[in-house]
Design a protein around this motif. Sequence first.
Motif, PDB file in Angstrom:
ATOM      1  N   VAL A 174       6.362   5.226   2.889  1.00 57.43           N
ATOM      2  CA  VAL A 174       5.547   5.650   3.918  1.00 57.43           C
ATOM      3  C   VAL A 174       4.182   5.176   3.937  1.00 57.43           C
ATOM      4  O   VAL A 174       3.714   4.748   4.633  1.00 57.43           O
ATOM      5  N   PHE A 175       3.657   5.683   2.471  1.00 58.85           N
ATOM      6  CA  PHE A 175       2.735   4.708   2.192  1.00 58.85           C
ATOM      7  C   PHE A 175       2.543   3.526   1.794  1.00 58.85           C
ATOM      8  O   PHE A 175       1.398   3.325   1.949  1.00 58.85           O
ATOM      9  N   SER A 176       3.405   3.191   1.956  1.00 61.11           N
ATOM     10  CA  SER A 176       3.553   1.766   1.320  1.00 61.11           C
ATOM     11  C   SER A 176       3.477   0.957   1.865  1.00 61.11           C
ATOM     12  O   SER A 176       2.946  -0.149   2.380  1.00 61.11           O
ATOM     13  N   GLN A 198     -12.246  -0.040   2.574  1.00 64.06           N
ATOM     14  CA  GLN A 198     -13.865   1.189   3.643  1.00 64.06           C
ATOM     15  C   GLN A 198     -13.714   2.180   2.390  1.00 64.06           C
ATOM     16  O   GLN A 198     -15.066   2.428   1.786  1.00 64.06           O
ATOM     17  N   MET A 199     -12.843   2.688   1.034  1.00 62.60           N
ATOM     18  CA  MET A 199     -13.308   3.739   0.305  1.00 62.60           C
ATOM     19  C   MET A 199     -14.296   2.591  -0.712  1.00 62.60           C
ATOM     20  O   MET A 199     -15.655   4.062  -1.271  1.00 62.60           O
ATOM     21  N   ALA A 200     -14.049   1.381  -1.054  1.00 64.39           N
ATOM     22  CA  ALA A 200     -14.645   0.721  -1.940  1.00 64.39           C
ATOM     23  C   ALA A 200     -15.969   0.666  -1.168  1.00 64.39           C
ATOM     24  O   ALA A 200     -16.987   0.746  -2.338  1.00 64.39           O
ATOM     25  N   SER A 255       0.563  -2.994   1.945  1.00 63.04           N
ATOM     26  CA  SER A 255       0.251  -3.888   2.639  1.00 63.04           C
ATOM     27  C   SER A 255      -1.330  -3.774   3.378  1.00 63.04           C
ATOM     28  O   SER A 255      -2.243  -3.477   3.073  1.00 63.04           O
ATOM     29  N   ALA A 256      -1.827  -4.920   4.539  1.00 67.38           N
ATOM     30  CA  ALA A 256      -3.366  -5.059   5.025  1.00 67.38           C
ATOM     31  C   ALA A 256      -3.497  -3.806   5.364  1.00 67.38           C
ATOM     32  O   ALA A 256      -4.999  -3.677   5.343  1.00 67.38           O
ATOM     33  N   LYS A 257      -2.783  -2.477   6.123  1.00 65.48           N
ATOM     34  CA  LYS A 257      -3.196  -1.037   6.474  1.00 65.48           C
ATOM     35  C   LYS A 257      -3.994  -1.060   4.993  1.00 65.48           C
ATOM     36  O   LYS A 257      -4.885  -0.163   5.353  1.00 65.48           O
ATOM     37  N   PHE A 258      -2.895  -0.641   4.085  1.00 62.47           N
ATOM     38  CA  PHE A 258      -3.341   0.188   2.806  1.00 62.47           C
ATOM     39  C   PHE A 258      -4.465  -0.485   1.979  1.00 62.47           C
ATOM     40  O   PHE A 258      -5.724   0.174   1.849  1.00 62.47           O
ATOM     41  N   LEU A 259      -5.168  -2.316   2.438  1.00 56.58           N
ATOM     42  CA  LEU A 259      -5.856  -2.213   1.498  1.00 56.58           C
ATOM     43  C   LEU A 259      -6.958  -2.358   2.063  1.00 56.58           C
ATOM     44  O   LEU A 259      -8.271  -2.006   1.867  1.00 56.58           O
TER      45      LEU A 259
END
Length: 976
Positions: free
Chosen positions: A116-118, A239-241, A230-234
């Motif tokens: 899921v998170f991957s 955005q967090m950074a 995954s590009a979405k997670f990156l």
Amino acid sequence: MKQVWDDGELAENWNLKADEEILFKGKSAHAQLGIALQLKHYQAYGRFPKKTSDFALQIIRHVSDQLGIVSEGISSYDWEARSARRHRQEILKFLDIRRITARDRQQLITWLCNDVFSEGTEPNEAFDQACSYLLDRKLQCPSTKELDRLIRSAHNRFLQSVHRDISARLSGATREAIEVSLADPDVPIGFNGLKADPGRVSLDNILRTCSQLRFIRSLRLSTATFGGVSAKFLKRLKQMASNDTAWDMKQRPIERRHSLCSIHYCFRGREITDGLIDLLLETIHKIDASAQRKVMKELMADFQKVYGKERLLFEIADAALTDPDGAVCDVVFPVANPEVLSNLVKEYKSSGPGYKKKVHTVLRASYGNHYRKMLPAILDVLEFRSNNAAHRPLLDALDWIKRMRADNRRFIQLDEGLPVDGVVPKKWHEVIIDHDATNGPRINRINYEICALQTLRERIRCKEIWVVGADRYRNPDEDLPGDFEDRRPDYYGLLDQPMDAGEFIARVKKDMDRTLFELNAGMPRNKKVSLRTNHKNRICLSPLEPQPEAQGIAPIKAELAKRWPMTGLLDVLKEADLRIGFSDLFQTSGNREILDRETIQRRLLLCLYAMGTNAGLKRISAGPHGVSYKELLHIRRRFIGKDALRNAIGQIANAVFAVRNPEIWGEGTTSCASDSKKFGAWDQNLMTEWHIRYGGRGVMIYWHVEKKSTCIYSQLKRCSSSEVASMIEGVLKHCTDMDVDRQYVDSHGQSEVAFAFCHMLGFDLLPRLKAISRQKLYLPDPGKRQNYGNLEPILTRPIDWRLIEQQYDEIVKFAAAMKLGTADPEAILRRFTRSNVQHPTYKALTELGKAIKTIFLARYLGSEELRREIHEGLNVVENWNSANSFIFFGKGGEVATNRLEEQELSVLSLHLLQICLVYVNTLMMQRVLADPSWSRTLTTEDRRAITPLIYGHINPYGIFDLDMSKRLDLDFKVLT
């Protein structure tokens, strides 16, 4: 749960089965309905509902009809009573669901991490997937609080493993460079400096951006560094950074710090590359435009423009032929005095070779004395490539300039192999090439560099030249589906187009022939359209007659103002959120939420109001609500992003569609209109431009508004950018339930290429053409001109179907790329401009566009109803634009920031605030018109003119007090 279900979805998900009747035996009517709803909800979502409002009214009626009981009986069912809990246990037993064990919990956590998170799923999005996972394995879903804890635990474990793996792949030099950038964050290569946008066009900004790009390239980051994440997670980690300050980042554990910074810098490398290319293109344009303005200003000071030159030259020639032996002063001067002739000569020199040489002299001085310093730095950090061998000379020229930077010669001999064709345009040969008496033809080096840069600008803009490491200026082949050849039937099916080019062409031909025949047959009876045979403007179209004014709208507005006098705009935003819950879509970019959700909701609404009205966070923090500026700033940085705002806007738009009463507003529409509006903006950035029509510096906001004033999409764009790309993007990317099949635009939102792509994408482009009088109709076949005798004055050549047939596959490929979102419409359309007129697909698209435009023009000229429909649709957008200044009142209505991200957030916040106004006004008007004494007074004209976009009863100013316990009296009955 969604609120609108079609019959097929209701039957598939909410039909009761025969073996389920055992659960209802011996139960009362309201208990049967409660059990049935809980059963089907658990089967659909893997968890039990909490209250009646969790169900759409459609579902309650559908289930109650199957049981043969009235749906109102559900109001007496107590969801928290002991009997309801017993019913849930009976359902679990019937479905053979067992309790979850510690081992099951560990397996759930492992599955969440691996599957899921991957894939880039966020924790709040994983809840439904976890419920489905448990349902498939017949495991009882734990409480919401426990399941949230399990999901957060799995997400933290996944995050730790990702940061650990990425950090381990970084070299020692990369880690050291990251620490250096954090140690002095405000220098250009520091953590904060790298966040900055490129700024406006200047040599200093170009050199600064080059130094930033060199630093990022020195880190040697690539997709391999992130090991298949995954590009979405990156993107979420980036955005967090981005939301962290340098101080925040330095407080993080070292592995997480290095991982986040490397992701942030990798993404920023692409953005900075795009920004540097923008600076380069704008600089080349600025140098050229400034030189032309300067020369033209000097020339205009010396002469007056001569008008009627053709008539004047004819009279001079006639006088000379009449008296060929006469003196000039006797024959010519009576027709044109010496001053007129002098101005005529000077005007010719201002546009001939002399003018070009003078412009190039000024341009050369500006470039050689100042801007030339940028070229070595740019060639060091940017790598230009092309997929077309025809542009190899330009790439060779750039390589030569880079390689020979240490050579100080002013002139280069032509026989040294310096590329000329493909670099220096033919019209500039006589200006650039110098014929030396001793050494033969030679080229001034600075002149050559200028020509190379100007040619480079043209090729980059149409994506014939691309840049390694860029995003918007990347390899154009990456914009297209890579598996098109393997999955051709799927892509043709996606667009609902035939795979055979002949069949496609036959359809278009048939439509052309039919619409032209109908227009030709109707012309003798068409009193509103006449065709001229001997005039430049051959189509004469009578204006639309005004429709009767709606008399019943003003009393309704007065009633609204009487019932809800001076309703605060902040209260409108709050009421919309309490009913729709769009604030739940704003999740933290950090790892967890420390504040309770009610506090976050309150501060979110204040932030959205501050940004949507342009009042600013500091102004809003001065209110009596007790929320400080720093607290609002924290919410703004951590919770408010473009994706969340777009999702919230989509949810509100869907709520408007769901709440509408068809008896008042009519059935749902599939028509949408789009137009842009100029907003003033700060100009130390690349987005702000001077508007050639409206004047002043600013940006454009492009709106997509459906016929009842609900805006489904908005975009921030440059004043000079194509509205065609914005129009297509809005139709494809709006995140609402609306299916657009008719798109109204003005003249700036259409082109022949636009007609072609809109046809391929499955919706009609319906423009209001300013230059309608000069339009032409194309023929489907050469031999059919005589079939349309009444249209002869505006008929032109036949369509070249051969071009369309040859490029049909390519047209489908580009259209599919737009549909799937592998590339933005702007990136696709950039390839099909007049500067790339030789592109074979461009030629085919223009031919197809001419055919589709002919079909539209035939319908447009033959139907006054269609012309009125387009006009009414565009009037709705104008009405939407008129409300912008009422809501976006702060700072004089100017976008008061130079950061592109903040500009976009301001625009989206304005959109959100305005659509909340539409939602609440819809409820208010339905409340008023629910009274039969009001509804009976509505005439046909009133129903046509009624709109929820009114604001006479709204107060956007005053003390900003947010009372979450106070509600607007709309008689909204919540089923509990």
